[in-house]
Each structure stands twice: as C-alpha cells, then as structure tokens.
Motif scaffolding. Sequence first.
Motif, PDB file in Angstrom:
ATOM      1  N   ASP A  90     -12.250  19.858   7.477  1.00 21.78           N
ATOM      2  CA  ASP A  90     -12.342  19.141   8.749  1.00 21.78           C
ATOM      3  C   ASP A  90     -11.938  17.678   8.591  1.00 21.78           C
ATOM      4  O   ASP A  90     -11.365  17.090   9.515  1.00 21.78           O
ATOM      5  N   LEU A  91     -12.266  17.087   7.427  1.00 20.39           N
ATOM      6  CA  LEU A  91     -12.011  15.670   7.187  1.00 20.39           C
ATOM      7  C   LEU A  91     -11.402  15.468   5.809  1.00 20.39           C
ATOM      8  O   LEU A  91     -11.909  16.001   4.815  1.00 20.39           O
ATOM      9  N   TYR A  92     -10.313  14.721   5.771  1.00 26.83           N
ATOM     10  CA  TYR A  92      -9.757  14.260   4.496  1.00 26.83           C
ATOM     11  C   TYR A  92      -9.914  12.755   4.462  1.00 26.83           C
ATOM     12  O   TYR A  92      -9.389  12.043   5.325  1.00 26.83           O
ATOM     13  N   PHE A  93     -10.649  12.259   3.456  1.00 26.77           N
ATOM     14  CA  PHE A  93     -10.925  10.822   3.331  1.00 26.77           C
ATOM     15  C   PHE A  93     -10.238  10.309   2.074  1.00 26.77           C
ATOM     16  O   PHE A  93     -10.617  10.669   0.956  1.00 26.77           O
ATOM     17  N   HIS A  94      -9.223   9.461   2.251  1.00 24.59           N
ATOM     18  CA  HIS A  94      -8.429   8.971   1.121  1.00 24.59           C
ATOM     19  C   HIS A  94      -8.878   7.567   0.736  1.00 24.59           C
ATOM     20  O   HIS A  94      -8.625   6.595   1.454  1.00 24.59           O
ATOM     21  N   ALA A  95      -9.550   7.466  -0.417  1.00 22.64           N
ATOM     22  CA  ALA A  95     -10.034   6.177  -0.905  1.00 22.64           C
ATOM     23  C   ALA A  95      -9.440   5.839  -2.266  1.00 22.64           C
ATOM     24  O   ALA A  95      -9.940   4.953  -2.966  1.00 22.64           O
ATOM     25  N   SER A  96      -8.389   6.536  -2.646  1.00 21.81           N
ATOM     26  CA  SER A  96      -7.761   6.309  -3.947  1.00 21.81           C
ATOM     27  C   SER A  96      -6.737   5.191  -3.831  1.00 21.81           C
ATOM     28  O   SER A  96      -5.776   5.297  -3.070  1.00 21.81           O
ATOM     29  N   GLY A  97      -6.953   4.115  -4.578  1.00 21.44           N
ATOM     30  CA  GLY A  97      -6.017   2.991  -4.526  1.00 21.44           C
ATOM     31  C   GLY A  97      -6.324   1.965  -5.595  1.00 21.44           C
ATOM     32  O   GLY A  97      -7.444   1.905  -6.106  1.00 21.44           O
ATOM     33  N   ILE A  98      -5.323   1.173  -5.934  1.00 25.20           N
ATOM     34  CA  ILE A  98      -5.502   0.099  -6.911  1.00 25.20           C
ATOM     35  C   ILE A  98      -4.835  -1.162  -6.393  1.00 25.20           C
ATOM     36  O   ILE A  98      -4.005  -1.110  -5.480  1.00 25.20           O
ATOM     37  N   GLY A  99      -5.176  -2.298  -6.994  1.00 26.26           N
ATOM     38  CA  GLY A  99      -4.544  -3.553  -6.608  1.00 26.26           C
ATOM     39  C   GLY A  99      -5.005  -4.698  -7.486  1.00 26.26           C
ATOM     40  O   GLY A  99      -6.182  -4.759  -7.854  1.00 26.26           O
ATOM     41  N   LYS A 100      -4.073  -5.563  -7.832  1.00 25.27           N
ATOM     42  CA  LYS A 100      -4.385  -6.738  -8.641  1.00 25.27           C
ATOM     43  C   LYS A 100      -3.555  -7.916  -8.152  1.00 25.27           C
ATOM     44  O   LYS A 100      -2.450  -7.741  -7.633  1.00 25.27           O
ATOM     45  N   GLN A 101      -4.103  -9.122  -8.348  1.00 25.82           N
ATOM     46  CA  GLN A 101      -3.283 -10.310  -8.151  1.00 25.82           C
ATOM     47  C   GLN A 101      -2.291 -10.372  -9.313  1.00 25.82           C
ATOM     48  O   GLN A 101      -2.655 -10.139 -10.462  1.00 25.82           O
ATOM     49  N   ASN A 102      -1.053 -10.692  -9.004  1.00 24.74           N
ATOM     50  CA  ASN A 102       0.001 -10.592 -10.020  1.00 24.74           C
ATOM     51  C   ASN A 102       1.074 -11.645  -9.744  1.00 24.74           C
ATOM     52  O   ASN A 102       2.209 -11.337  -9.354  1.00 24.74           O
ATOM     53  N   THR A 103       0.711 -12.910  -9.964  1.00 29.09           N
ATOM     54  CA  THR A 103       1.626 -14.002  -9.640  1.00 29.09           C
ATOM     55  C   THR A 103       2.860 -14.031 -10.539  1.00 29.09           C
ATOM     56  O   THR A 103       3.895 -14.575 -10.158  1.00 29.09           O
ATOM     57  N   LEU A 104       2.778 -13.436 -11.724  1.00 33.65           N
ATOM     58  CA  LEU A 104       3.925 -13.400 -12.644  1.00 33.65           C
ATOM     59  C   LEU A 104       4.763 -12.137 -12.448  1.00 33.65           C
ATOM     60  O   LEU A 104       5.742 -11.926 -13.170  1.00 33.65           O
ATOM     61  N   LEU A 105       4.393 -11.327 -11.487  1.00 35.36           N
ATOM     62  CA  LEU A 105       5.113 -10.090 -11.170  1.00 35.36           C
ATOM     63  C   LEU A 105       5.328  -9.218 -12.401  1.00 35.36           C
ATOM     64  O   LEU A 105       6.435  -8.737 -12.673  1.00 35.36           O
ATOM     65  N   ASP A 106       4.241  -9.008 -13.135  1.00 36.34           N
ATOM     66  CA  ASP A 106       4.283  -8.082 -14.267  1.00 36.34           C
ATOM     67  C   ASP A 106       4.732  -6.713 -13.757  1.00 36.34           C
ATOM     68  O   ASP A 106       4.104  -6.133 -12.870  1.00 36.34           O
TER      69      ASP A 106
END
Length: 242
Positions: free
Chosen positions: A76-92
């Motif tokens: 009935d419900l699909y809940f998508h909470a999979s994610g990542i994120g970082k500050q990356n000022t040097l664009l690694d």
Amino acid sequence: MKKAIVMGASSGIGYAVAKRLIEEGWMVGLSARRLEPLETLTQLAPERVFTQRIDVTDTEATTPLSQLIARLGSIDLYFHASGIGKQNTLLDESIEQATLNTNVMGFARMVDFVFNHMANNGGGHIAVISSVAGTKGIGNAASYSASKTFQNAYIQALDQLAMKRGLAINFTDIRPGFVDTPILTGDNYPMLMTVEHVTERIMWALKRKKRVRIIDWRYRLMVRIWRMIPNWYWRKMKIGKT
C-alpha cells in the motif's frame, strides 16, 4: 492489514517511520544495506515484519525489492528514505559520484519499479524523503542539492504521468531541513530538528496523502525567501560552512 516497505530503514528518519508504522499495526518490509540495525524493529512484531538486504546502487536491486514485495503479498505504501549527502567544496569525485549514484540513479531505479508494480496492481502510495536543499543549487553541496532537485521534479513528473494514465497512485514529497541523524556529523547546524519532531509531521502528511510537505514552519519560510532571491545575488551568498 495495511502493508508498507521502508527503503533505508536502518537509521534516522527511515528507522523512526518504520517503527511508527509497526506500532500502528502495519505489516512492514524493512530494507537497507545493513540488516543488523533492523533486528530491534523486527522484534516489535516478528509475525508481520520482514527484512531484505537491498543496496539501491546495485543495478540488480529491483530483484530483492520484488522478493520483498512478494513476501508481503502486496504493498500500500512505499517509503523511500535511502539517501546520502556531504558538503564537498573541493568537489571530490568519489563523493559526487556516490551521491549521484544513490540519490539519482538508485532513487529512480527503486521508485520506477514500485510505480510499475502499483500501476499493475491497483495503485498505492509512494512517499520519498527529499530535501529543502533542492530549492536552489548550493555550492557547498553541489551534487546533494542537485540530486534533491532531481527528486522533486521526478516525483512531480510521475504524479503527472499517473494522472495521465488514470492510475490510483498518490505521491508525497517530504522535504525536511537539518535533522539530527547520523548523516549530519561534525558540524553545528542551524534550525536542527529532532527525529521525533520530524517523524510526527511525516506521519501526519502520510495519513493525509499530502503531495508536498516541508518540515516545519521555519523551513517553509526559508524556502519562500530562497525562491525570491535572484540568481545574481544567490551566487554571492555563503550557504553552509566554508
């Protein structure tokens, strides 16, 4: 009995929402890259909680997702909470690519599969955790903010597609700001919200099938202001840490 799958249930918002669904009597399929953190949730109601290891960045990730849906019998419900994120000022490059692979390719892979499943099985509800960071391109977190803009637009597009095809699929785009979860480490974040606070508002939005929900009033105000800022001024602003 209502049935849900929570993608990314091992920590943070995903864990908290999964716990609430279980406590409210749902049959729940829990998925994450690591199964060990899910054991506590499984013990809450072992007769109606199922687990499946799924890495959304795996090109074959829809296979275990299909298996989890089969174990539930329906969804009935699909809940998508999979994610990542970082500050990356040097664009690694490794950080940028990992973020895009998870938040864009992995996100679309899983949501598309669920959309097609619901299209063929009477509809359902797809809810995703995106972010207010998708409002504008943020220099300190380029791939993250861009990936969240993608998620906002993608869900909007699928909502329109469902309407065009006459499908009974509802969508909820949940846009929190800074939440005190393991993804935020080592910095002091303004307007930091607790997981409990955010979870309450998410559950409210899910029960009412709200199309877009920004958590809370401070971030709703901030987003309105951000949208009014012209690009020539936005590029001069210092958002986040230097």
